[in-house]
Design a protein around this motif. Sequence first.
Motif, short mmCIF file in Angstrom:
data_model
loop_
_atom_site.label_atom_id
_atom_site.label_comp_id
_atom_site.label_asym_id
_atom_site.label_seq_id
_atom_site.Cartn_x
_atom_site.Cartn_y
_atom_site.Cartn_z
N GLN A 201 0.81 -1.22 0.00
CA GLN A 201 0.00 0.00 0.00
C GLN A 201 0.84 1.27 0.00
O GLN A 201 0.48 2.26 -0.63
N ASN A 202 1.94 1.25 0.73
CA ASN A 202 2.75 2.47 0.91
C ASN A 202 4.12 2.27 0.28
O ASN A 202 4.97 1.56 0.83
N ILE A 203 4.35 2.89 -0.87
CA ILE A 203 5.61 2.70 -1.58
C ILE A 203 6.80 3.20 -0.76
O ILE A 203 7.93 2.75 -0.95
N GLN A 204 6.56 4.10 0.18
CA GLN A 204 7.65 4.63 1.00
C GLN A 204 8.17 3.61 2.00
O GLN A 204 9.19 3.85 2.64
N ASP A 205 7.50 2.46 2.11
CA ASP A 205 8.06 1.35 2.90
C ASP A 205 9.35 0.84 2.27
O ASP A 205 10.14 0.15 2.92
N ILE A 206 9.54 1.15 0.98
CA ILE A 206 10.77 0.77 0.26
C ILE A 206 11.69 1.98 0.27
O ILE A 206 11.44 2.95 -0.47
N PRO A 207 12.75 1.98 1.08
CA PRO A 207 13.60 3.18 1.16
C PRO A 207 14.16 3.64 -0.18
O PRO A 207 14.38 4.83 -0.37
N ARG A 208 14.38 2.72 -1.11
CA ARG A 208 14.99 3.08 -2.40
C ARG A 208 13.94 3.29 -3.49
O ARG A 208 14.26 3.20 -4.68
N TYR A 209 12.70 3.56 -3.12
CA TYR A 209 11.63 3.66 -4.12
C TYR A 209 11.89 4.78 -5.12
O TYR A 209 11.37 4.75 -6.25
N THR A 210 12.66 5.81 -4.74
CA THR A 210 12.92 6.91 -5.67
C THR A 210 13.75 6.47 -6.87
O THR A 210 13.86 7.20 -7.85
N ARG A 211 14.35 5.28 -6.81
CA ARG A 211 15.11 4.77 -7.95
C ARG A 211 14.20 4.14 -9.01
O ARG A 211 14.66 3.81 -10.10
N LEU A 212 12.95 3.94 -8.67
CA LEU A 212 12.04 3.30 -9.62
C LEU A 212 11.73 4.25 -10.77
O LEU A 212 11.49 5.44 -10.57
N THR A 213 11.74 3.70 -11.98
CA THR A 213 11.34 4.46 -13.16
C THR A 213 10.46 3.58 -14.04
O THR A 213 10.49 2.34 -13.92
N SER A 214 9.75 4.18 -14.93
CA SER A 214 8.90 3.42 -15.84
C SER A 214 9.69 2.77 -16.96
O SER A 214 9.16 1.93 -17.69
N THR A 215 10.94 3.14 -17.12
CA THR A 215 11.75 2.60 -18.22
C THR A 215 12.55 1.37 -17.80
O THR A 215 13.11 0.69 -18.65
N LEU A 216 12.62 1.08 -16.51
CA LEU A 216 13.38 -0.08 -16.05
C LEU A 216 12.64 -1.36 -16.40
O LEU A 216 11.44 -1.49 -16.14
N ASN A 217 13.37 -2.32 -16.96
CA ASN A 217 12.82 -3.66 -17.13
C ASN A 217 12.71 -4.29 -15.75
O ASN A 217 13.59 -4.13 -14.92
#
Length: 752
Positions: free
Chosen positions: A223-239
């Motif tokens: 539910q809360n993406i901020q539970d993942i400390p590295r969530y800011t690295r996520l992009t829509s272009t990553l496989n």
Amino acid sequence: MQIFQQTPSREFPRQQLQTDLLVAGGGLAGLCAALAAARDGLQVVLVQDRPVLGGNASSEVRLWANGATSHMGNNNRWAREGGIMGEILEENLYRNKEGNPVMFDLLLLDMARSEPNLTLLLNTALFEVFTEGRKITRVKGFNAINETFYDIRASQFCDATGDGVLGHLAGAEYRVGAEEADEFDEKMAPGANFGHKLGHSIYFYTKKGDAPVTFVPPSFALQNIQDIPRYTRLTSTLNGCDLWWLEWGGRLDTVYDSEEIKWELWKIVWGVWDYIKNSGQFDDAASMSIEWVGAIPGKRESRRFTGDHILSQRDIIEQRDHYDAVAYGGWSIDLHPADGVYSKHDGCRQFHSKGTYTIPYRSLYSRSLDNLFLTGRLISASHVAFGSARVMCTCGLLGEVVGRAAALCRRQNLHARQLAEKERISALQQHLQQTGCYIPRQWLADPANGATIASSSEMRLSTLPPCGEWTPLDERMALLLPLKAGERLPEIFFTLRAASAQSIKVALQGSSRPGNFTPDTPLCEVTLNVAQQDDYPVQFNYQSTHDGYLFIIFERNSQIEMALAGQQLPGIMTVFNSQNARVAKHSRQIADGDYGVDEFDFWVPRRRPHQILPALRFEPPLACYATENLLNGRLRPEQHTNAWAPELSDRAPWVKWQWPAAQTITALTLVFDNDFDNAMETVQMGHAQSITPHCVTHYRLWADDTLLAEVTDNRHSVCEHRLAQPLSARQIKLEILGTPGGVPALYSLNIR
């Protein structure tokens, strides 16, 4: 029409099998073990609990296989695995350069089904093991698809299951988790905060369409993406297969809690996808959808079994050469935080050694049982050393070792430990090299049975003419050149230009350890003053005291351009002091604490088709492709090219091996150059070419006046020709008729 009347009860059918070797586990390690033993004459049963082969490399998980080449991101030059693992990589490149995981499944199944001495049992799980004294005698398995129980007897057993199912049920000694730092003097041993086990990952595919796609997350999604400390690295272009750090489970029992771990990973994956699709942070996500999500996790770590040697951090960092070295690794020591994606630590802690390290045979059998071989990620290693040896191409190489060891033990009536004795182990080491398995800092003894040798020509490196292309020296660049003991480095002319007067330092460096490709020994330095386009001489007046590769290093000056050659050469390359983000955080290995590792610069090549060589001229020419190299028993560019290559003008190159008396020959194995520096990752990444340029694709092999073989579609470095009947001959001749455009090169003809 069949009608089955009611009965009080029924039983599933039972089938009994008898074999020489049972291999449990059909990942790359188990498949290579089974193929090696079968090719060496054993009857083999390979039991795999999944519907396909390949383990984490299969279409069920879709992780690319890699090994000592480390994505070409460290200093391990020409380090790709040989033997059967190399055959798999080369054949997959030819059939499947796009990296389709389903096609990789097909290749592995084809190889297993094509081996007449191998019986393959898919979808079959072992559930019971029987022992007598220090030996396993038989196992039981069940296939839920064909509802059949199997009772399999064998004289030898190999556990390649990853989790060590066979060894666990047989009662063999094993370890789980990380050792204390003082047990093996391992400064990388993790504390409780980092955690003592690696977790699992689940991968996924995305695709982009032409119209918006709605995504409704399941109720169990994060539910809360901020539970993942590295969530800011996520992009829509990553496989989704790049997101290896979506990992979890290292705090749990990675065997018995696997289902709980899987559900948490599904929660993470669907929560990540919900964030990408529905958060509004990614404008291009509207028309994207998920095409595939793994149904099973890719598992990294569980049980590690105990042999007579436990591989440790110092074995790797110090590159210890064991008397019973039978294989090698080269991936970094790659440890992940046990909390995985929820950890505030980086996703991995990676430290490389300065070159490849060897793995002893004593780590590849159980010290608890006389007939149990160990391979894959459950070998005898500490948690820290396991962090390097666990990668799949290393596991595949280890599989071939135990398969051939099992065959040797069978022929000599030995149990696994007896083969480790110092007076016996050389038989395995020599056999592995005869069949194309490279072992660092070892070589074959007399591969051609005392033959004298002649060739149509041999290349002397005098000039690589410019092709019209230039490259700015905007990063440190080095030319790797081999030199024999006692030889002087020739004067070298490079074609350079600059718009205004510039100076640049050029250094000569070597490696402190034989066979390494880490320039850590300064030898000489000169300064060039560059202005208009010209050939600029570099002369170091250096005479080598030993065989080895030298680095001619140009410091960075983006105002100077260097002319490039259109020709690539085997055993010579250009490397750059740069960073490969897949395996390193900087262009230099930096230890941010006392981890017991070296600090050094990374010197990495560019991938094909982007490799370059400078235009240059040698005075006098450099002789590094001598015909006599074919007799030195060295199968790779290590301390020298160790290859024969003909003159560029030779349109019909040949080599002859001759003896004064006729030889009885049962098999001939050619070891060609096939760009052993090229990391042929199996899936996902894709490759530009299906055959490497130097590969000999067309050749003829003669015995006296008899044509033994003409091969017209070769794509392999190791080409074995087993004769139906032994033959007697005084001369073997090889004619090279074709390559994909590169210079052909040969390392050895191994005669048995």
